[in-house]
Design an enzyme around this catalytic site. Structure first.
Site, PDB file in Angstrom:
ATOM      1  N   ASP A 168      -0.615  -1.253   6.224  1.00 27.63           N
ATOM      2  CA  ASP A 168      -0.445  -0.847   7.614  1.00 27.63           C
ATOM      3  C   ASP A 168      -1.308  -1.668   8.551  1.00 27.63           C
ATOM      4  O   ASP A 168      -2.337  -2.208   8.155  1.00 27.63           O
ATOM      5  CB  ASP A 168      -0.807   0.636   7.773  1.00 27.63           C
ATOM      6  N   ASP A 227      -3.154  -0.604  10.731  1.00 26.17           N
ATOM      7  CA  ASP A 227      -4.241   0.213  11.286  1.00 26.17           C
ATOM      8  C   ASP A 227      -5.555   0.014  10.525  1.00 26.17           C
ATOM      9  O   ASP A 227      -5.677  -0.876   9.693  1.00 26.17           O
ATOM     10  CB  ASP A 227      -3.822   1.695  11.280  1.00 26.17           C
ATOM     11  N   GLU A 238       0.838  -1.193   0.000  1.00 24.72           N
ATOM     12  CA  GLU A 238       0.000   0.000   0.000  1.00 24.72           C
ATOM     13  C   GLU A 238       0.879   1.251   0.000  1.00 24.72           C
ATOM     14  O   GLU A 238       1.751   1.404   0.850  1.00 24.72           O
ATOM     15  CB  GLU A 238      -0.882  -0.014   1.252  1.00 24.72           C
ATOM     16  N   ASP A 270      -7.129   1.845   8.243  1.00 22.89           N
ATOM     17  CA  ASP A 270      -7.074   2.038   6.789  1.00 22.89           C
ATOM     18  C   ASP A 270      -6.439   0.836   6.097  1.00 22.89           C
ATOM     19  O   ASP A 270      -6.904   0.373   5.068  1.00 22.89           O
ATOM     20  CB  ASP A 270      -6.263   3.289   6.444  1.00 22.89           C
TER      21      ASP A 270
END
Ligand code: 0RA
Length: 653
Positions: free
Chosen positions: A519, A521, A445, A523
C-alpha cells in the site's frame, strides 16, 4: 592556453629552455585533464581542492601544520589556507632562474620531494601536485608566509606567470611574537575545461575533510561557503583521531563497552594505527581501512593482516583463560567480527594501490607489520581490559552458536526443499516462463491483495508471492531466527539464489524483476523498508544488479461519469483538481480493495505501470541509512527521519 613559448619568445633572454619545457608540461594537462584528475565533471572539479588540501595535509603529517581553512567564494574560486611551513621561496637548485614556489606551481610532480626534505609519507591519491590545479585554472593566486616575510605571486590562463614571486610585506606575528608561516592558494577553475559547470558542493568537501580530520588527530579543518548567506562555517577537529572515528560510526549503535581500543606500531618506513570497538549488532563488515589517508575500500594487505591476527589473538586468549574449552572448536573470524567496528590506518612510503578502483593496498610488507602489531598489542590490550575481553568473547561465542544453528536450519530448509519437489513455497503462484530475463516476481502485502494480483497477472511472466504481516526486521534479527520465519523462507525459496554473503548466487535468481507491491500508506512503507533491508543485508547483489522495483499503486480514485480515474498521490490529485474540480474524491483504503481488473489497469500492466527501480548508489550511505532506520537507536532514527524528510529518496522506501 597560450603557452609562454608563444608569448615570451625565445628571444627573451630571461626565459630558458627549461621554462618552456615546464609550460609544455602544463599544456599536456590541459589537453588530457582526465589523465590527471580523473574527469572534467564534478569529481574532477572537486579533485582540484583535494590536490591543494593534500599538500597541506602532508605538512600536517610531517608535524608542521594544524589548521586548514577552505572557503568557497562567490566568484567560483576556492581558497585554501594552511599554517604549514609555507612553500619554499628560495631559488630552486635545479631550475636556476625559478624559485621553489614557482616550480611547485608549474612543474608536474614537483610536490615537496625535490628538496631532499621530502616527507616520510605523503598523502594524495595521484600526487600530481598543485601544478595541475594551476594548469586547469584561469587564475591562481599564492600567498606564502615564510622567513618572516609575506610573498605573493599569481598565474593566469592555465599556469602562465602573471606576477612573479615577490615580498609584499612582513608576516604577521603569532601570540609568541614569532612571524607566522603558511600558504594560501586561491584558484579559479577554468570553465572551458569544466564544461559541466563550476559548482562546488559543500557537503562533498565537508565529508572528505571529516575523514581527513579523523585520520589526522588534532588537525583542524574549517569549511566556509560564501555563496550561501545562511551557511554556517563547519569546523572539524578530532583530538581522539581514529578512536573518535570509531565512536562516530557507532553513534547509532549500542556499544558493548565505553572506551574504544587503540594501538599503533611503526618501522622505519611504515606505520599502522588501529582503533576498535564492538556493538550489539550482527554485522560482520565493520572494518574500514585507509592507506596514507586514502580509503582502501577494496581492502588489501593491511586488512588481511588484521583479520588473521584478530582471529588468532582472540582464540589464543580464550584458550589461555579457559573460556574456550579444550574440546571446543576455535571461534571463526566471522564470529569474532560480528558487531566489530574497526579503523585501520597505515602510512607507507611507497603505497601500491591495486584492484579495480585502485583502492586495494598491495604492499606485502604491510601485512606482516599489521599482523605482528595486532598479535602483540591486541593481546596486551585484552590482558589490560579483562571486563571488555569478556564482553567480546561472550558476543563471539553467541555468534558461533548462532552460526551453527543457522547451518543446521539451512540444511533443514534444503532438505525440505528437496522433499517439496521443486522446492517452491506453497503460497507462490509461479509464472510459466523459466527465463529469468522475462520473469517477474510480485511480492504482495496481504492475502486479499495477493488474491487479486493472482487473478490479474499475466501468468506467463508474472509470479505472485503474497506476504503476510510484517516480515522480520533483519537488522535486529540474527540469521538463525530468520530461517525460522516462514515469510523469509518463502522469499528465499521463491528467488532460488540462496542467502547471505557466502552463499548467495545472483546467477541463480529465478527472476530479474522483483517487484514490491504494498500500500501507498505508512504501513506499506514500513513493509517496503523491511523488505529492502532484507534484500540489502542478505541478497545485496540483487539490489546492486537493479533487480528490485517498487510498484506504485494509486492512492486516490474518483468516478468520472461511468469510468474511474486513479491518481498516484496527493500531488497528482491536486494537479487533477486544478483542471477538473471534483469534490467526490475517494481515498483507496488499500490494495486489498481493488479488484483484479483495477489492479491490472493501474499497477501491473507493463504498458501502463510505473515501477521505481531501487538502486544502491553508495553502499556505505545506504548501509548507514538502514542501520539508522532499522536499528535499535530510536533517537538516531527520529533525527534521521526529520533531517531527511524532504529527501524523496528516503521517503520513497
Ligand atoms: C614544497 C616543499 C615543502 C613544502 C611545500 C612544498 C608545501 C606545499 C604546499 C601547498 C599548499 N600548502 C603547502 N605547504 C607546503 C617543504 C618545506 C620545507 O622544507 O620547509
Amino acid at each position: 592556453m597560450s603557452t609562454s613559448s608563444e608569448n615570451k619568445s625565445a628571444a627573451d633572454p630571461s626565459y630558458g629552455a627549461e621554462d618552456i619545457q615546464v609550460l609544455e608540461g602544463l599544456e599536456a594537462v590541459r589537453k588530457r585533464p582526465g589523465m590527471y584528475i580523473g574527469s572534467t565533471g564534478p569529481t574532477g572539479l572537486h579533485h582540484l581542492v583535494w590536490e591543494v588540501v593534500d599538500n597541506a595535509v602532508d605538512e600536517a603529517m610531517a608535524g608542521y601544520c594544524s589548521f586548514i581553512q577552505v572557503t568557497v567564494k562567490t566568484d567560483g574560486s576556492v581558497e585554501v589556507r594552511d599554517d604549514g611551513r609555507g612553500i619554499p621561496v628560495g631559488l630552486h637548485p635545479k631550475f636556476e632562474d625559478l624559485t621553489a614556489a614557482e616550480v611547485v606551481l608549474t612543474v608536474l610532480h614537483a610536490g615537496g620531494k625535490f628538496d631532499g626534505s621530502g616527507y616520510k609519507v605523503s598523502g594524495g591519491l595521484h600526487g600530481v601536485g598543485v601544478s595541475v590545479v594551476n594548469a586547469l585554472s584561469t587564475r591562481v593566486e599564492v600567498e606564502i608566509d615564510r622567513d618572516g616575510s609575506r610573498h605573493y605571486m599569481s598565474f593566469k590562463d592555465g599556469g602562465n606567470p602573471d606576477e612573479k614571486l615577490r615580498k609584499i610585506g612582513d608576516s604577521p606575528l603569532d601570540d609568541d611574537g614569532k612571524p607566522v608561516t603558511g600558504t594560501m592558494v586561491r584558484f579559479w577553475p577554468d570553465a572551458t575545461i569544466f564544461k559541466e559547470g563550476i559548482d562546488y558542493r559543500t557537503q562533498t568537501l565537508v565529508d572528505r575533510f571529516q575523514m581527513m580530520a579523523f585520520l589526522n588527530a588534532g588537525l583542524e579543518f574549517s569549511v566556509d561557503d560564501e555563496r550561501k548567506e545562511k551557511f554556517e562555517q563547519v569546523r572539524l577537529r578530532y583530538d581522539g583521531g581514529i578512536k573518535d572515528f570509531v565512536n562516530h560510526l557507532n553513534a547509532s549503535k549500542e556499544a558493548l563497552f565505553e572506551d574504544v581500543g587503540w594501538f599503533e606500531e611503526e618501522t622505519d618506513n611504515e606505520e599502522v594505527e588501529i582503533a576498535f570497538s564492538w556493538n550489539s549488532g550482527y554485522q560482520t563488515d565493520g572494518i574500514h581501512s585507509f592507506a596514507n589517508g586514502i580509503s582502501t575500500t577494496e581492502g588489501g594487505m593491511h586488512e588481511q593482516g588484521f583479520r588473521t591476527a584478530l582471529t588468532r589473538t582472540i582464540n589464543s586468549y580464550a584458550r589461555d583463560k579457559n573460556i574456550l574449552k579444550e574440546k571446543e572448536d576455535n571461534l571463526q573470524g566471522e564470529d569474532i567480527r560480528e558487531g566489530l567496528t574497526a579503523i585501520i590506518s597505515v602510512r607507507v612510503a611507497e603505497p601500491q594501490f591495486e584492484g579495480q578502483t585502485k583502492s586495494k593496498l598491495g604492499n606485502v610488507s604491510v601485512r606482516s607489520l599489521v599482523e605482528k602489531a595486532t598479535n602483540d598489542k591486541l593481546r596486551e590490550w585484552l590482558e589490560e581490559h579483562p571486563r571488555e575481553a569478556k564482553f567480546i568473547l561472550n558476543k563471539a561465542l553467541q555468534a558461533a552458536k548462532a552460526r551453527i544453528a543457522a547451518t543446521n536450519a539451512r540444511q533443514t530448509i534444503r532438505r525440505k526443499s528437496a522433499l517439496d519437489g521443486a522446492g517452491l513455497p506453497g503460497k507462490l503462484a509461479d509464472c510459466q516462463s523459466k527465463d529469468p530475463d522475462e520473469s517477474e516476481l510480485y511480492i504482495v502485502e496481504g492475502n486479499s491483495a495477493g488474491g487479486s494480483a493472482k487473478e490479474a497477472r499475466d501468468p506467463r511472466t508474472m509470479a505472485i508471492l503474497p506476504i503476510r504481516g510484517k516480515i522480520l526486521n533483519v537488522e535486529r534479527a540474527r540469521i538463525e531466527r530468520m530461517f525460522k520465519n516462514t515469510e523469509v523462507i518463502s522469499l528465499i525459496q521463491a528467488i532460488g539464489a540462496g542467502i547471505g554473503e557466502e552463499e548467495f548466487d545472483l546467477e541463480k535468481s529465478r527472476y530479474k524483476k522483483i517487484i514490491l507491491l504494498a500500500d501507498a500508506d505508512v504501513d506499506g512503507s514500513h513493509i517496503r523498508t523491511l523488505l529492502l533491508t532484507f534484500f540489502f543485508r542478505q541478497m545485496r547483489p540483487i539490489v546492486e544488479a537493479g533487480y528490485i522495483y517498487i510498484a506504485q499503486p494509486p492512492l486516490f480514485s474518483t468516478e468520472v461519469g461511468k469510468s474511474k480515474v486513479y491518481l498516484k498521490d496527493a500531488i497528482a490529485r491536486d494537479e487533477y483538481l486544478k483542471t477538473k474540480p471534483n469534490a467526490e474524491f475517494q481515498r483507496l483504503k488499500g490494495l486489498g480493495e481493488m479488484d483484479a481488473e483495477e489492479l491490472w489497469d493501474t499497477t501491473m500492466d507493463p504498458e501502463r505501470r510505473t515501477l521505481l527501480q531501487v538502486t544502491v548508489d553508495q553502499a556505505a550511505i545506504a548501509d548507514e541509512t538502514f542501520s539508522v532506520l532499522m536499528g535499535d537507536d530510536v533517537e538516531s532514527r527520529k533525527k534521521f527521519i526529520q533531517t531527511n524528510a524532504d529527501d524523496v529518496r528516503f521517503l520513497d522506501i
